[in-house]
Design an enzyme around this catalytic site. Structure first.
Site, mmCIF file in Angstrom:
data_model
loop_
_atom_site.group_PDB
_atom_site.id
_atom_site.type_symbol
_atom_site.label_atom_id
_atom_site.label_comp_id
_atom_site.label_asym_id
_atom_site.label_seq_id
_atom_site.Cartn_x
_atom_site.Cartn_y
_atom_site.Cartn_z
ATOM 1 N N SER A 63 0.813 -1.216 0.000
ATOM 2 C CA SER A 63 0.000 0.000 0.000
ATOM 3 C C SER A 63 0.847 1.268 0.000
ATOM 4 O O SER A 63 0.427 2.296 -0.530
ATOM 5 C CB SER A 63 -0.932 0.006 1.222
ATOM 6 O OG SER A 63 -1.903 -1.010 1.094
ATOM 7 N N GLU A 65 3.288 1.937 -1.730
ATOM 8 C CA GLU A 65 3.661 2.275 -3.102
ATOM 9 C C GLU A 65 2.483 2.802 -3.932
ATOM 10 O O GLU A 65 2.670 3.244 -5.070
ATOM 11 C CB GLU A 65 4.258 1.055 -3.801
ATOM 12 C CG GLU A 65 5.634 0.637 -3.311
ATOM 13 C CD GLU A 65 5.632 -0.045 -1.956
ATOM 14 O OE1 GLU A 65 6.527 0.253 -1.134
ATOM 15 O OE2 GLU A 65 4.728 -0.867 -1.701
ATOM 16 N N VAL A 124 -4.878 -3.456 1.300
ATOM 17 C CA VAL A 124 -5.437 -4.046 2.515
ATOM 18 C C VAL A 124 -4.381 -3.990 3.609
ATOM 19 O O VAL A 124 -3.323 -4.617 3.505
ATOM 20 C CB VAL A 124 -5.874 -5.511 2.282
ATOM 21 C CG1 VAL A 124 -6.378 -6.124 3.587
ATOM 22 C CG2 VAL A 124 -6.958 -5.587 1.221
ATOM 23 N N LEU A 125 -4.669 -3.213 4.643
ATOM 24 C CA LEU A 125 -3.770 -3.093 5.795
ATOM 25 C C LEU A 125 -4.471 -3.696 7.007
ATOM 26 O O LEU A 125 -5.605 -3.327 7.318
ATOM 27 C CB LEU A 125 -3.442 -1.624 6.054
ATOM 28 C CG LEU A 125 -2.656 -0.912 4.947
ATOM 29 C CD1 LEU A 125 -2.683 0.599 5.146
ATOM 30 C CD2 LEU A 125 -1.220 -1.422 4.909
ATOM 31 N N THR A 130 2.897 -3.995 15.892
ATOM 32 C CA THR A 130 3.796 -2.848 15.927
ATOM 33 C C THR A 130 3.076 -1.616 15.403
ATOM 34 O O THR A 130 1.920 -1.689 14.993
ATOM 35 C CB THR A 130 5.049 -3.099 15.053
ATOM 36 O OG1 THR A 130 4.668 -3.113 13.676
ATOM 37 C CG2 THR A 130 5.708 -4.421 15.416
ATOM 38 N N HIS A 132 3.671 -0.133 12.687
ATOM 39 C CA HIS A 132 3.743 -0.115 11.221
ATOM 40 C C HIS A 132 2.393 0.239 10.602
ATOM 41 O O HIS A 132 2.312 1.065 9.685
ATOM 42 C CB HIS A 132 4.219 -1.486 10.736
ATOM 43 C CG HIS A 132 4.337 -1.601 9.245
ATOM 44 N ND1 HIS A 132 5.397 -1.069 8.542
ATOM 45 C CD2 HIS A 132 3.535 -2.191 8.321
ATOM 46 C CE1 HIS A 132 5.250 -1.330 7.254
ATOM 47 N NE2 HIS A 132 4.114 -2.002 7.097
ATOM 48 N N ARG A 171 -15.227 -7.210 4.523
ATOM 49 C CA ARG A 171 -15.316 -6.019 3.685
ATOM 50 C C ARG A 171 -14.967 -6.319 2.228
ATOM 51 O O ARG A 171 -15.090 -5.458 1.374
ATOM 52 C CB ARG A 171 -14.434 -4.908 4.264
ATOM 53 C CG ARG A 171 -15.106 -4.239 5.454
ATOM 54 C CD ARG A 171 -14.144 -3.592 6.432
ATOM 55 N NE ARG A 171 -14.872 -3.021 7.561
ATOM 56 C CZ ARG A 171 -15.373 -3.740 8.574
ATOM 57 N NH1 ARG A 171 -15.224 -5.062 8.598
ATOM 58 N NH2 ARG A 171 -16.026 -3.152 9.564
#
Length: 207
Positions: A63, A65, A124-125, A130, A132, A171
């Site tokens: 994501s 990029e 998709v995250l 952490t 990140h 989703r």
């Protein structure tokens, strides 16, 4: 009456994507969810009339990029729309069978005649252990907004920011439970067609 107030209201007029050219840029992280979202996006674009040849799909590693890819695709589509076949093929020629001297003749090719009217960024995250997740979410959100403001081309935010795997799956319409959820790619496709159509009219001073 529906139990939920979430989701967009239908557009005020029927969407017509037939004159539009749309790019989809997706990351490759969390592939099963990405694949479902991209498929849902493409299906809904076609349902609004966007021609198959006017849908361009590109992928990037993650994501982070997406913003640069969207920016380059938009600028590249303007170059493409203004170029000739010979320009894009680097002067490549083929032999003309009707010429006795085998004089090279330009290659005939149909080039895209218009830049992208909208770009849909899909990623998709999923939150891990952490920071990140938080850094990427914020960076990508701001950068994608900047791309559309800088270029004037609608960039649809199709980046899921889920706390769990199940949230992401639902989703994308592929939930593991009895409720499979809703594929948000369909909503992103509709948003792209609506915003692209608006932008075309607004650019002509029509409101």
């Amino acid at each position: 009456m529906s139990d939920s107030i979430k989701g967009p209201a239908p557009p005020p007029t029927k969407l017509d994507g037939s004159p539009l050219r749309v790019a989809i840029v997706h990351s490759r992280w969390n592939k099963p969810v990405i694949d479902a979202l991209v498929a849902g996006t493409i299906a809904k674009l076609k349902a609004t009339g966007v021609k198959d040849g006017n849908i361009v799909v590109q992928s990037v590693p993650g994501s982070f990029e997406l913003p640069m890819a969207c920016s380059k695709l938009i600028s590249g589509s303007h170059v493409q729309a203004g170029a000739t076949a010979t320009d894009l093929l680097g002067g490549l020629t083929s032999l003309n069978p009707n010429s006795r001297s085998s004089t090279p003749a330009p290659v005939a090719a149909t080039m895209p005649h218009q830049p992208f009217d909208a770009v849909i960024a899909i990623g998709v995250l999923i939150k891990g252990s952490t920071m990140h997740f938080e850094y990427i979410c914020e960076s990508v959100s701001h950068a994608l907004m900047r791309v559309q403001l800088d270029t004037g081309v609608p960039v649809i935010f199709g980046v899921l920011t889920a706390l769990t795997d199940d949230q992401a799956l639902e989703r994308a319409g592929i939930g593991r439970g009895e409720n499979k959820g809703h594929n948000h790619g369909e909503d992103w496709a509709l948003a792209a067609v609506e915003m692209a159509s608006h932008s075309r009219l607004w650019a002509q001073g029509k409101f």
